[in-house]
Design a protein around this motif. Structure first.
Motif, short mmCIF file in Angstrom:
data_model
loop_
_atom_site.label_atom_id
_atom_site.label_comp_id
_atom_site.label_asym_id
_atom_site.label_seq_id
_atom_site.Cartn_x
_atom_site.Cartn_y
_atom_site.Cartn_z
N HIS A 5 1.07 -1.38 -0.02
CA HIS A 5 0.38 -0.33 0.08
C HIS A 5 0.63 1.40 -0.12
O HIS A 5 0.70 2.33 0.79
CB HIS A 5 -0.92 -0.45 0.69
CG HIS A 5 -1.84 -1.25 1.28
ND1 HIS A 5 -2.92 -1.64 0.45
CD2 HIS A 5 -1.73 -2.16 2.45
CE1 HIS A 5 -3.09 -2.78 0.46
NE2 HIS A 5 -2.61 -3.26 1.65
N GLY A 6 2.14 0.89 -0.59
CA GLY A 6 3.13 2.48 -1.04
C GLY A 6 3.50 2.89 0.31
O GLY A 6 4.03 3.76 0.71
N ARG A 7 3.51 1.86 1.10
CA ARG A 7 4.70 1.67 2.17
C ARG A 7 5.61 0.95 2.85
O ARG A 7 5.15 -0.40 1.77
CB ARG A 7 3.56 1.80 3.76
CG ARG A 7 2.91 3.15 4.14
CD ARG A 7 1.83 2.37 4.44
NE ARG A 7 1.14 3.65 5.72
CZ ARG A 7 1.36 3.80 7.01
NH1 ARG A 7 0.55 2.67 7.35
NH2 ARG A 7 1.75 4.57 7.64
N LEU A 8 7.07 1.33 3.11
CA LEU A 8 7.34 0.27 3.20
C LEU A 8 7.14 -0.88 4.14
O LEU A 8 6.69 -0.41 5.42
CB LEU A 8 8.97 0.24 3.77
CG LEU A 8 9.41 1.07 2.45
CD1 LEU A 8 10.99 2.03 3.39
CD2 LEU A 8 10.92 0.18 2.19
N HIS A 9 7.42 -1.90 4.04
CA HIS A 9 6.78 -2.91 4.49
C HIS A 9 6.83 -4.41 3.99
O HIS A 9 7.09 -5.16 2.97
CB HIS A 9 5.21 -2.92 4.28
CG HIS A 9 4.68 -3.76 5.61
ND1 HIS A 9 4.00 -3.93 6.95
CD2 HIS A 9 3.73 -5.40 5.15
CE1 HIS A 9 3.29 -4.49 7.29
NE2 HIS A 9 3.20 -5.77 6.47
N ARG A 10 7.09 -5.96 5.08
CA ARG A 10 7.19 -6.98 4.87
C ARG A 10 7.72 -7.72 5.96
O ARG A 10 7.89 -6.68 7.27
CB ARG A 10 8.77 -6.43 4.31
CG ARG A 10 9.69 -8.74 3.83
CD ARG A 10 9.82 -8.71 2.93
NE ARG A 10 10.39 -10.21 2.56
CZ ARG A 10 11.66 -11.00 1.58
NH1 ARG A 10 13.03 -9.93 2.37
NH2 ARG A 10 11.74 -11.81 1.33
N GLU A 11 6.90 -8.77 5.93
CA GLU A 11 6.17 -9.71 7.16
C GLU A 11 7.43 -11.04 7.20
O GLU A 11 7.36 -11.75 8.30
CB GLU A 11 5.04 -9.75 7.83
CG GLU A 11 4.28 -9.08 7.54
CD GLU A 11 2.81 -8.93 7.41
OE1 GLU A 11 2.45 -10.11 7.54
OE2 GLU A 11 2.12 -7.70 7.75
N ASN A 12 8.15 -10.88 5.90
CA ASN A 12 8.60 -12.39 6.27
C ASN A 12 10.36 -12.55 5.69
O ASN A 12 10.55 -13.37 5.38
CB ASN A 12 7.97 -13.51 5.24
CG ASN A 12 8.28 -13.04 3.73
OD1 ASN A 12 8.27 -11.78 3.53
ND2 ASN A 12 8.10 -13.87 3.07
N GLY A 13 10.89 -10.64 6.48
CA GLY A 13 12.41 -10.77 5.69
C GLY A 13 12.19 -9.31 5.95
O GLY A 13 11.70 -8.51 6.22
N PRO A 14 13.77 -8.97 5.63
CA PRO A 14 13.72 -7.17 5.82
C PRO A 14 12.74 -6.98 4.62
O PRO A 14 13.31 -7.56 3.38
CB PRO A 14 15.56 -7.23 5.42
CG PRO A 14 16.01 -8.93 4.97
CD PRO A 14 14.80 -9.69 5.23
N ALA A 15 12.60 -5.59 4.16
CA ALA A 15 11.75 -4.66 3.97
C ALA A 15 13.17 -4.59 2.51
O ALA A 15 13.03 -4.27 1.37
CB ALA A 15 11.27 -3.56 4.05
N ILE A 16 14.50 -4.60 3.41
CA ILE A 16 15.45 -3.34 2.41
C ILE A 16 16.79 -3.85 2.42
O ILE A 16 16.77 -4.59 3.63
CB ILE A 16 15.52 -2.13 2.25
CG1 ILE A 16 14.43 -0.95 2.17
CG2 ILE A 16 16.76 -1.49 2.39
CD1 ILE A 16 14.90 0.21 3.08
N GLU A 17 17.70 -4.55 1.21
CA GLU A 17 18.69 -5.70 1.97
C GLU A 17 19.52 -4.77 0.90
O GLU A 17 19.39 -4.26 -0.52
CB GLU A 17 18.66 -7.26 0.86
CG GLU A 17 17.61 -7.54 1.72
CD GLU A 17 17.50 -9.21 1.40
OE1 GLU A 17 18.22 -10.03 1.39
OE2 GLU A 17 16.48 -9.58 1.23
#
Length: 57
Positions: A5-17
């Motif tokens: 939804h246009g926001r940095l978000h991840r529930e199963n690991g890093p959103a940024i690597e």
């Protein structure tokens, strides 16, 4: 980078690597340290195994 939804978000690991190997954990556009992230997603878990896996994934 992972977004929901246009926001940095991840529930199963890093959103940024990052290219240097560092990882950033984000939920709904808020950044968390890996231990905070694990506790937020899995509040009933001690988190030690989850934190280890997230750090070394």
């Amino acid at each position: 980078m992972w977004y929901r939804h246009g926001r940095l978000h991840r529930e199963n690991g890093p959103a940024i690597e990052n290219s240097d190997g560092s990882k950033e954990f984000w939920l709904d556009d808020a950044e968390y340290e890996v231990d905070e992230y694990a506790k937020k997603l899995w509040p009933n878990d001690t988190g030690e195994q989850v934190i280890f896996l997230l750090k070394h994934k």
